[in-house]
Motif scaffolding. Structure first.
Motif, PDB file in Angstrom:
ATOM      1  N   SER A   2     -14.183  11.348  32.721  1.00  0.00           N
ATOM      2  CA  SER A   2     -14.938  11.604  33.956  1.00  0.00           C
ATOM      3  C   SER A   2     -16.425  11.404  33.720  1.00  0.00           C
ATOM      4  O   SER A   2     -16.903  11.380  32.583  1.00  0.00           O
ATOM      5  CB  SER A   2     -14.670  13.021  34.465  1.00  0.00           C
ATOM      6  N   ALA A   3     -17.154  11.277  34.816  1.00  0.00           N
ATOM      7  CA  ALA A   3     -18.608  11.107  34.756  1.00  0.00           C
ATOM      8  C   ALA A   3     -19.239  11.857  35.919  1.00  0.00           C
ATOM      9  O   ALA A   3     -18.739  11.810  37.053  1.00  0.00           O
ATOM     10  CB  ALA A   3     -18.983   9.638  34.811  1.00  0.00           C
ATOM     11  N   PHE A   4     -20.346  12.560  35.668  1.00  0.00           N
ATOM     12  CA  PHE A   4     -21.045  13.340  36.679  1.00  0.00           C
ATOM     13  C   PHE A   4     -22.508  12.902  36.731  1.00  0.00           C
ATOM     14  O   PHE A   4     -23.118  12.627  35.688  1.00  0.00           O
ATOM     15  CB  PHE A   4     -20.990  14.837  36.343  1.00  0.00           C
ATOM     16  N   HIS A   5     -23.049  12.880  37.938  1.00  0.00           N
ATOM     17  CA  HIS A   5     -24.483  12.693  38.125  1.00  0.00           C
ATOM     18  C   HIS A   5     -25.105  14.082  38.175  1.00  0.00           C
ATOM     19  O   HIS A   5     -24.729  14.910  39.017  1.00  0.00           O
ATOM     20  CB  HIS A   5     -24.762  11.920  39.411  1.00  0.00           C
ATOM     21  N   LYS A  47     -37.506  11.896  36.947  1.00  0.00           N
ATOM     22  CA  LYS A  47     -37.591  11.979  35.488  1.00  0.00           C
ATOM     23  C   LYS A  47     -36.374  12.663  34.859  1.00  0.00           C
ATOM     24  O   LYS A  47     -36.061  12.410  33.695  1.00  0.00           O
ATOM     25  CB  LYS A  47     -38.847  12.763  35.080  1.00  0.00           C
ATOM     26  N   ALA A  48     -35.705  13.538  35.620  1.00  0.00           N
ATOM     27  CA  ALA A  48     -34.729  14.437  35.004  1.00  0.00           C
ATOM     28  C   ALA A  48     -33.277  14.072  35.254  1.00  0.00           C
ATOM     29  O   ALA A  48     -32.385  14.723  34.689  1.00  0.00           O
ATOM     30  CB  ALA A  48     -34.977  15.868  35.496  1.00  0.00           C
ATOM     31  N   VAL A  49     -32.981  13.079  36.096  1.00  0.00           N
ATOM     32  CA  VAL A  49     -31.577  12.767  36.394  1.00  0.00           C
ATOM     33  C   VAL A  49     -30.828  12.352  35.129  1.00  0.00           C
ATOM     34  O   VAL A  49     -31.361  11.652  34.270  1.00  0.00           O
ATOM     35  CB  VAL A  49     -31.483  11.662  37.472  1.00  0.00           C
ATOM     36  N   VAL A  50     -29.562  12.791  35.074  1.00  0.00           N
ATOM     37  CA  VAL A  50     -28.759  12.629  33.855  1.00  0.00           C
ATOM     38  C   VAL A  50     -27.342  12.202  34.236  1.00  0.00           C
ATOM     39  O   VAL A  50     -26.839  12.557  35.303  1.00  0.00           O
ATOM     40  CB  VAL A  50     -28.740  13.965  33.072  1.00  0.00           C
ATOM     41  N   LEU A  51     -26.716  11.449  33.350  1.00  0.00           N
ATOM     42  CA  LEU A  51     -25.295  11.130  33.458  1.00  0.00           C
ATOM     43  C   LEU A  51     -24.542  11.952  32.421  1.00  0.00           C
ATOM     44  O   LEU A  51     -24.916  11.976  31.237  1.00  0.00           O
ATOM     45  CB  LEU A  51     -25.058   9.641  33.221  1.00  0.00           C
ATOM     46  N   LEU A  52     -23.487  12.629  32.885  1.00  0.00           N
ATOM     47  CA  LEU A  52     -22.683  13.492  32.016  1.00  0.00           C
ATOM     48  C   LEU A  52     -21.276  12.912  31.939  1.00  0.00           C
ATOM     49  O   LEU A  52     -20.641  12.660  32.959  1.00  0.00           O
ATOM     50  CB  LEU A  52     -22.640  14.909  32.593  1.00  0.00           C
ATOM     51  N   MET A  53     -20.774  12.692  30.718  1.00  0.00           N
ATOM     52  CA  MET A  53     -19.465  12.080  30.522  1.00  0.00           C
ATOM     53  C   MET A  53     -18.725  12.786  29.389  1.00  0.00           C
ATOM     54  O   MET A  53     -19.334  13.466  28.566  1.00  0.00           O
ATOM     55  CB  MET A  53     -19.606  10.584  30.185  1.00  0.00           C
ATOM     56  N   ARG A  54     -17.402  12.613  29.399  1.00  0.00           N
ATOM     57  CA  ARG A  54     -16.582  13.208  28.321  1.00  0.00           C
ATOM     58  C   ARG A  54     -15.723  12.135  27.681  1.00  0.00           C
ATOM     59  O   ARG A  54     -15.016  11.393  28.358  1.00  0.00           O
ATOM     60  CB  ARG A  54     -15.706  14.322  28.864  1.00  0.00           C
ATOM     61  N   LEU A  55     -15.816  12.037  26.360  1.00  0.00           N
ATOM     62  CA  LEU A  55     -15.025  11.099  25.573  1.00  0.00           C
ATOM     63  C   LEU A  55     -14.180  11.872  24.579  1.00  0.00           C
ATOM     64  O   LEU A  55     -14.355  13.096  24.391  1.00  0.00           O
ATOM     65  CB  LEU A  55     -15.928  10.131  24.795  1.00  0.00           C
ATOM     66  N   ASP A  56     -13.318  11.175  23.924  1.00  0.00           N
ATOM     67  CA  ASP A  56     -12.620  11.751  22.776  1.00  0.00           C
ATOM     68  C   ASP A  56     -13.661  11.972  21.682  1.00  0.00           C
ATOM     69  O   ASP A  56     -14.377  11.035  21.301  1.00  0.00           O
ATOM     70  CB  ASP A  56     -11.539  10.782  22.300  1.00  0.00           C
ATOM     71  N   SER A 102     -23.666  17.563  21.523  1.00  0.00           N
ATOM     72  CA  SER A 102     -22.565  17.389  22.472  1.00  0.00           C
ATOM     73  C   SER A 102     -21.652  18.602  22.400  1.00  0.00           C
ATOM     74  O   SER A 102     -21.737  19.422  21.478  1.00  0.00           O
ATOM     75  CB  SER A 102     -21.791  16.107  22.165  1.00  0.00           C
ATOM     76  N   VAL A 103     -20.739  18.690  23.391  1.00  0.00           N
ATOM     77  CA  VAL A 103     -19.803  19.803  23.458  1.00  0.00           C
ATOM     78  C   VAL A 103     -18.393  19.241  23.611  1.00  0.00           C
ATOM     79  O   VAL A 103     -18.029  18.766  24.695  1.00  0.00           O
ATOM     80  CB  VAL A 103     -20.129  20.745  24.635  1.00  0.00           C
ATOM     81  N   ASP A 104     -17.632  19.237  22.526  1.00  0.00           N
ATOM     82  CA  ASP A 104     -16.242  18.782  22.571  1.00  0.00           C
ATOM     83  C   ASP A 104     -16.118  17.416  23.248  1.00  0.00           C
ATOM     84  O   ASP A 104     -15.262  17.206  24.113  1.00  0.00           O
ATOM     85  CB  ASP A 104     -15.379  19.815  23.288  1.00  0.00           C
ATOM     86  N   GLY A 105     -16.994  16.479  22.882  1.00  0.00           N
ATOM     87  CA  GLY A 105     -16.949  15.125  23.438  1.00  0.00           C
ATOM     88  C   GLY A 105     -17.754  14.947  24.708  1.00  0.00           C
ATOM     89  O   GLY A 105     -17.844  13.827  25.228  1.00  0.00           O
ATOM     90  N   ILE A 106     -18.337  16.010  25.245  1.00  0.00           N
ATOM     91  CA  ILE A 106     -19.170  15.918  26.450  1.00  0.00           C
ATOM     92  C   ILE A 106     -20.596  15.575  26.020  1.00  0.00           C
ATOM     93  O   ILE A 106     -21.195  16.289  25.202  1.00  0.00           O
ATOM     94  CB  ILE A 106     -19.161  17.232  27.242  1.00  0.00           C
ATOM     95  N   VAL A 107     -21.140  14.486  26.573  1.00  0.00           N
ATOM     96  CA  VAL A 107     -22.503  14.051  26.233  1.00  0.00           C
ATOM     97  C   VAL A 107     -23.293  13.832  27.511  1.00  0.00           C
ATOM     98  O   VAL A 107     -22.735  13.541  28.574  1.00  0.00           O
ATOM     99  CB  VAL A 107     -22.478  12.747  25.398  1.00  0.00           C
ATOM    100  N   ALA A 108     -24.606  13.974  27.403  1.00  0.00           N
ATOM    101  CA  ALA A 108     -25.500  13.794  28.549  1.00  0.00           C
ATOM    102  C   ALA A 108     -26.635  12.852  28.153  1.00  0.00           C
ATOM    103  O   ALA A 108     -27.280  13.048  27.111  1.00  0.00           O
ATOM    104  CB  ALA A 108     -26.073  15.141  28.998  1.00  0.00           C
TER     105      ALA A 108
END
Length: 341
Positions: free
Chosen positions: A212-215, A233-242, A256-262
């Motif tokens: 998944s991916a979040f704005h 300046k602060a907008v981020v993309l949040l995604m989860r990988l293996d 990162s948190v259990d494969g979640i990166v921003a």
């Protein structure tokens, strides 16, 4: 006439050959006779042309002032009409500022500057005489323009030239904030929750499923005084990988948190929003100029004009299970020419 019945083209006289008719060789006609202009023979016409040139330079000055009036004194509001009026003043001001100088110089050259055609023979210049010759050439040019004996033209030209570049400087300054305190930091800080854009709803780590991916925006952004500036300046993309697919560099193992990166959503090329995520390749794409970033390699650039990776936002989970930032970005966001001290 001779008998040319058996003559070849070279002997029959039908084709000119080298050496024939030398008495009819082309003669250099010299320079055409000079035709004096009206301003050369009539002092009143000369004075009239001088005034016309000065008026054109004055129009350039007025155009610059018109630009400044539209830029500084017409305050924008919610009305589209006000924006149109300001754009009208800015456009007309810039046009008159540039047109006045350009047409004025052309009119000056055509009516007042010397128009004699001259030929300057090439001659050998001795090194020790270079400076003297250069000074004489400059003096001759200044004398030919007549600027010394025409103070009206000189003064209006100086005023027009001095003011004309100012609108461009102002417009370049308005393209965006200069590097400084305003760009040194974003709203991200230790403990600031990650929230959905645009609702501002906090995000739990359990909400982010694999692929998944979040704005994302920082909590409190929607209530900020300068919301748009801070969001840019602060907008981020949040995604989860293996987690096994991530390759963090030393010191970033806990970002990162259990494969979640921003990662910052602002492309490091010219600042376009990176909005396309390819789940199968783990690539982020910028739609403006096709810069492509590899999410598994800390968003390193693998294609396109961008020259550095997207900045990563260090994240963690708070006691309630919500994702939070552990600090601001540790490197500049946006185009690569932005710098932090």
């Amino acid at each position: 006439m001779g008998d040319h019945s058996h003559g070849s083209p070279n002997t029959s006289g039908t084709v000119a050959t080298a050496g024939q008719g030398e008495e009819g060789e082309f003669q250099n006609p010299g320079l055409p006779p000079h035709r004096p202009r009206l301003a050369d023979t009539d002092p009143r016409a000369e004075k009239r042309s001088e005034k016309q040139v000065a008026i054109l330079f004055a129009i350039s000055v007025l155009g610059t002032l018109l630009f400044f009036y539209g830029y500084f004194f017409i305050r924008l509001d919610e009305s589209i009409g006000t924006l149109r009026v300001q754009n009208l003043f800015l456009g007309l001001g810039t046009a008159f500022a540039m047109l006045g100088i350009g047409v004025g110089i052309v009119h000056w050259a055509k009516t007042l500057m010397p128009d004699h055609e001259v030929i300057e023979e090439r001659h050998e210049i001795r090194p020790e005489e270079d400076r003297v010759i250069a000074e004489k050439m400059i003096g001759d040019i200044i004398e030919e323009t007549g600027i010394k004996r025409r103070p009206l033209i000189r003064n209006t030209l100086l005023g027009a030239v001095a003011l004309a570049p100012l609108p461009a400087i102002v417009m370049f300054r308005d393209l965006g904030p200069l590097p400084g305190n305003v760009l040194r930091h974003t709203m991200w800080d230790n403990g600031v929750r990650l929230t959905r854009d645009p609702s501002g709803t906090p995000i739990k780590a359990s909400d982010v499923t694999l692929g998944s991916a979040f704005h994302v925006i920082p909590e409190g952004l929607n209530d900020a005084e300068h919301k748009l500036e801070e969001k840019a300046k602060a907008v981020v993309l949040l995604m989860r990988l293996d987690p096994s697919e991530l390759n963090p560099s030393p010191g970033r193992e806990d970002w990162s948190v259990d494969g979640i990166v921003a990662y910052s959503k602002i492309c490091t090329h010219v600042g376009c929003p990176v909005a396309l995520y390819e789940q199968h390749t783990h690539h982020l794409l910028c739609p403006c100029h096709q810069s492509t970033f590899d999410l598994t390699q800390e968003c390193a650039v693998i294609f396109g004009p961008a020259v550095r990776p997207l900045p990563q936002l260090p994240i963690a989970v708070d006691d309630e299970g919500y994702l939070i930032a552990t600090s601001d970005f540790t490197e500049p966001v946006g185009p690569s020419y932005w710098e932090r001290g």
